[in-house]
Design an enzyme around this catalytic site. Sequence first.
Site, short mmCIF file in Angstrom:
data_model
loop_
_atom_site.label_atom_id
_atom_site.label_comp_id
_atom_site.label_asym_id
_atom_site.label_seq_id
_atom_site.Cartn_x
_atom_site.Cartn_y
_atom_site.Cartn_z
N HIS A 241 39.98 44.81 47.93
CA HIS A 241 38.52 44.85 48.08
C HIS A 241 38.03 46.18 47.54
O HIS A 241 38.54 47.24 47.93
CB HIS A 241 38.13 44.70 49.55
N HIS A 243 34.48 48.55 45.76
CA HIS A 243 33.06 48.73 45.44
C HIS A 243 32.98 49.37 44.07
O HIS A 243 32.16 50.27 43.84
CB HIS A 243 32.39 49.60 46.51
N ASP A 266 41.23 35.78 29.48
CA ASP A 266 42.64 36.07 29.72
C ASP A 266 42.96 36.17 31.21
O ASP A 266 44.11 35.98 31.61
CB ASP A 266 43.04 37.39 29.05
N HIS A 315 27.16 43.33 48.10
CA HIS A 315 28.25 44.04 48.78
C HIS A 315 29.26 44.63 47.78
O HIS A 315 29.25 45.82 47.50
CB HIS A 315 28.92 43.08 49.77
N TYR A 373 52.49 33.66 26.25
CA TYR A 373 52.22 35.09 26.06
C TYR A 373 53.32 35.91 26.75
O TYR A 373 53.75 35.59 27.85
CB TYR A 373 50.85 35.44 26.65
#
Length: 376
Positions: A241, A243, A266, A315, A373
Amino acid sequence: MLRSTGAVEQDIAAYHTGLVGRGVLLDIPRFRGVKWLEPGEAVTRAELEACAEAEGVAIGEGDILVLRTGHHRRRLELGPWNNSPPPVGEGKAGLHVDAIPWMHERRIAAFLPDGDGEAVPSVVEGITYPIHPLQVAAMGMLVSDSLQFEELREQVLAANLELAARGLAHASFGNVSGVDRDAGVVAIKPSGVGYSELRAERIALVSLESGEHLAGLRPSSDTPTHLELYRALDAICGIAHTHSVYATSWAQARRSIPCLGTTHADYVYGPVPCTRPLSDEECRGDYERLTGSAIVEALGGRDPLEVPGVLVASHGVFTWAGSAAEAVEQASALELIAQLAFNSVVLGGEVEPVSEALLDRHFRRKHGPTAYYGQR
C-alpha cells in the site's frame, strides 16, 4: 492406535486441509527480552504461566498453543548447528518436561512450536525426547513441529525497506504485508513506525482468520484492508500500500488509469480501476475493512493477477502479487504507469487506449501459459 504403516487415528495427514481453533502465541524470547533461546535452554511450567500473564492471555480447553523460542531466527543469523545432545552437539531449546502436567490440566488441543518443541538435553535420564510420546500417545495431542514465522517476517521486512528505497513511501506512510496461508498468519509493517526503525522482531503478526494480534508491535491501521483482500483473493500472498505521487494523484482525481501504452500492458491487463468513494456511513463505520471490500468490488471479478492493483478513491493505491517482494515490484510499476499516463494526457489530451490486440499481445507474452518473454 499405531500400526507399522503409521497411525490408525490422529495421523497428522488428517489435518492436511488445515486446523481451525483459537491459537495462542507465547513468545518466550520477547518475554525474556532476548532475540532467541540458546540451545539447551528449557521453558518451564512457571515461565509459560508468567509469559501468558504478561501477554494478557488465558489458555484453556481446545486451544492451539503456538510456542516461539526463536529457533529459526537464530538459524537465519548464525547458521545451522548440530542439535544433537551434548557432547555430540549443542542441543535445542524447548519445553521442560514439567510443562506436560500444565498442558494436560488446560486440555490444550494442539501444540505448534517453532523448533522441535522440547529441550535437548532433557532432564529425564536415559530419554532424549520424553515429551513427544506423552503429548501424542498419552494425551492425544496434535503436535506439528518447526512452525516458521521468522522467514515470513524477514521477507516482509525486506519488502517494506524496498518500498522506501524505491521512493514509494514518505515518512511512515505505506506498508507491505505477506501471508502464510498454511499457518493462517499475516505479517505486516507496524503502525506509525519509520522505515529506518524497522526490525524483523517488530514486524507484526496477526491471525488471517480473526485479525487477532499475535506478536510484534501493534500492526498497521490498514491491516483490516489487507485481511479483507487476502480473504477474498486466494491467489495473492503479498500486498503493498502506497501514497506514491502519480498513482495517488489519479486516486485523488477518482479516475481509473487507462491503458495508453505497452508499458502499462506489460503489467496490467486493461485499465487500473479506481474504487467508488466510500459513503459517509462507511467512513464512520468499519472504514479499513470496507476499504478492502470496495477494492474487491472495483475488481469486478477480474483475475487479481491480471489486474494486480486498484486505486482507492481520494486515498492511494493497493497492489498485490504472489509474494511481498513482488507486490512492491507491482507498486513500482504502477507508479511508472501512472506517471506515463499523466504525462500522456497532459501532452495529448484525450488519448485513446491501446487496441485489444496490442494489449493482449503485450500482456500474454509476459504472463500465463503462452508467455515467452524472459529466460524460460
